[in-house]
Design an enzyme around this catalytic site. Sequence first.
Site, PDB file in Angstrom:
ATOM      1  N   ASP A  23       0.866  -1.158   0.000  1.00 18.41           N
ATOM      2  CA  ASP A  23       0.000   0.000   0.000  1.00 18.41           C
ATOM      3  C   ASP A  23       0.929   1.242   0.000  1.00 18.41           C
ATOM      4  O   ASP A  23       2.107   1.107   0.375  1.00 18.41           O
ATOM      5  CB  ASP A  23      -0.837  -0.052   1.288  1.00 18.41           C
ATOM      6  CG  ASP A  23      -1.633   1.185   1.531  1.00 18.41           C
ATOM      7  OD1 ASP A  23      -2.626   1.368   0.818  1.00 18.41           O
ATOM      8  OD2 ASP A  23      -1.260   1.979   2.412  1.00 18.41           O
ATOM      9  N   ASP A  25      -0.142   5.248   0.593  1.00 19.54           N
ATOM     10  CA  ASP A  25      -0.436   6.270   1.614  1.00 19.54           C
ATOM     11  C   ASP A  25      -0.397   5.620   2.993  1.00 19.54           C
ATOM     12  O   ASP A  25      -1.180   4.712   3.281  1.00 19.54           O
ATOM     13  CB  ASP A  25      -1.846   6.863   1.406  1.00 19.54           C
ATOM     14  CG  ASP A  25      -1.911   7.818   0.235  1.00 19.54           C
ATOM     15  OD1 ASP A  25      -0.859   8.229  -0.268  1.00 19.54           O
ATOM     16  OD2 ASP A  25      -3.045   8.160  -0.171  1.00 19.54           O
TER      17      ASP A  25
HETATM   18  O1  LIG Z   1      -9.571   8.013  -0.465  1.00 21.87           O
HETATM   19  C1  LIG Z   1      -8.517   7.678  -0.981  1.00 21.87           C
HETATM   20  O2  LIG Z   1      -8.281   7.898  -2.179  1.00 21.87           O
HETATM   21  C2  LIG Z   1      -7.674   6.781  -0.163  1.00 21.87           C
HETATM   22  O3  LIG Z   1      -8.045   6.819   1.180  1.00 21.87           O
HETATM   23  C3  LIG Z   1      -6.204   6.902  -0.091  1.00 21.87           C
HETATM   24  O4  LIG Z   1      -5.624   7.908  -0.713  1.00 21.87           O
HETATM   25  C4  LIG Z   1      -5.653   5.516  -0.111  1.00 21.87           C
HETATM   26  O5  LIG Z   1      -4.371   5.344  -0.617  1.00 21.87           O
HETATM   27  P1  LIG Z   1      -3.553   3.981  -0.246  1.00 21.87           P
HETATM   28  O6  LIG Z   1      -3.461   3.963   1.241  1.00 21.87           O
HETATM   29  O7  LIG Z   1      -4.361   2.852  -0.794  1.00 21.87           O
HETATM   30  O8  LIG Z   1      -2.212   4.156  -0.907  1.00 21.87           O
HETATM   31 MG   LIG Z   2      -2.784   3.374   3.035  1.00 26.85          MG
END
Ligand SMILES: O=C(O)[C@H](O)[C@H](O)COP(=O)(O)O
Ligand SMILES: [Mg+2]
Length: 285
Positions: A23, A25
Site C-alpha cells: 500500500d 499512503d
Molecule cells: O480516499 C482515498 O483515495 C484513499 O483513502 C487513499 O488515498 C488511499 O491510498 P492507499 O493507502 O491505498 O495508498
Molecule cells: Mg494506506
Amino acid sequence: MQNLISREDYDRLILDYDTWLFDCDGVIWHGDHLIEGAIEVLNYLRRQKKHIIFVTNNATKSRQSYKKKFDKLGVQADVLPKNKKVYVIGETGIEEELAEEGYQYLGGTDPEDNTLKPFKIENFTPDLDVGAVVCGLDTSINYTKYCKAYQYLRNNDCLFVATNEDSTYPAGGGILPGGGSIMAPLVLASKRKPVATGKPNTTMLDCIRAKHNFDPKRSIMIGDRLETDIEFGKKGGLSTLLVLTGITSKEDLQQSDIPQDRIPDFVTPSLGDLRILVSKGSSSS
Ligand SMILES: O=C(O)[C@H](O)[C@H](O)COP(=O)(O)O
Ligand SMILES: [Mg+2]
C-alpha cells in the site's frame, strides 16, 4: 496476529515471501514525506530478488504520475503496461487512466465544472453519450460536479463506479476525508451503490494477477488499514503485515470486535523497522 520484534521475526518474512504488495499512503509515504527507512527496505528487498508491487487506492494520480512521484522520492517503480463517455469526479489520475484506455471524459479538472457558482439545472444540457460516472478522491469537489454526476446517475443504465470506499486517508499533515467520503453524497442522492474497484475488492487483485504471476502462499500484503489493505490481502489468500504509520492505530488493534477477515498475520510499527535486516544483512542472503 504476531508482533514482529526480533531480528529472527523479520528474517522469517524474507524467507517466507517472494512477492511483496505495498500500500502507499501511510506505508511508503505521507503526502510528499517518505516513511523513514522505506527506501532502504525497498532496495534491500530488491537485492533479495523479491517481487515488489505497489497497490494504492488513491486515484488522484495516474500510474504515470505515480511513476514520477516514485522517481522524485527516489523509489524505483515500473508502470504496469494497458465506449461511451465518462463523467469524472476526481483529478488528473482518473482522467489520464481513462485517456490511456481510450475513453472520452467530462467533468474532472474541466474549469467549467470547477466553479463555486450556484448550479442552474435549466442551463445544463446532459451529454447523452455519458455511460458512466467514475468517482474517486477529488480535492476540489463542489456542488456543480455533484449535480451533474447525479443527473447522469438518475439513468440506471449509467454505470456508477468508485475507485475506492476509503472514509479517510493520511495526507501528510493529518487525516482527511477520503474517496469514500467524496462519493457518499452521490450514494445518498441516487440511492445507488457504486461498483468499487479498489482495495479490499478483488477486482484490484484480478487486475494485478492479469499482469503478474505469483503464488499467494509466498506473497505478503503490507498496509496501514484493516478494512482495505488487510482485508484485501486476506481475500486474496496472501499473508498480511500491518504497519502503524497510517490509519490503523495500536489502540484500534486492541478492539475486541475486529472481524476475522481483517486481523493481520503480522504487525510492526513501521516499514522502516525492516531496516534491521539491511544493517546486519539477512541470514537468508
Ligand atoms: O480516499 C482515498 O483515495 C484513499 O483513502 C487513499 O488515498 C488511499 O491510498 P492507499 O493507502 O491505498 O495508498
Ligand atoms: Mg494506506
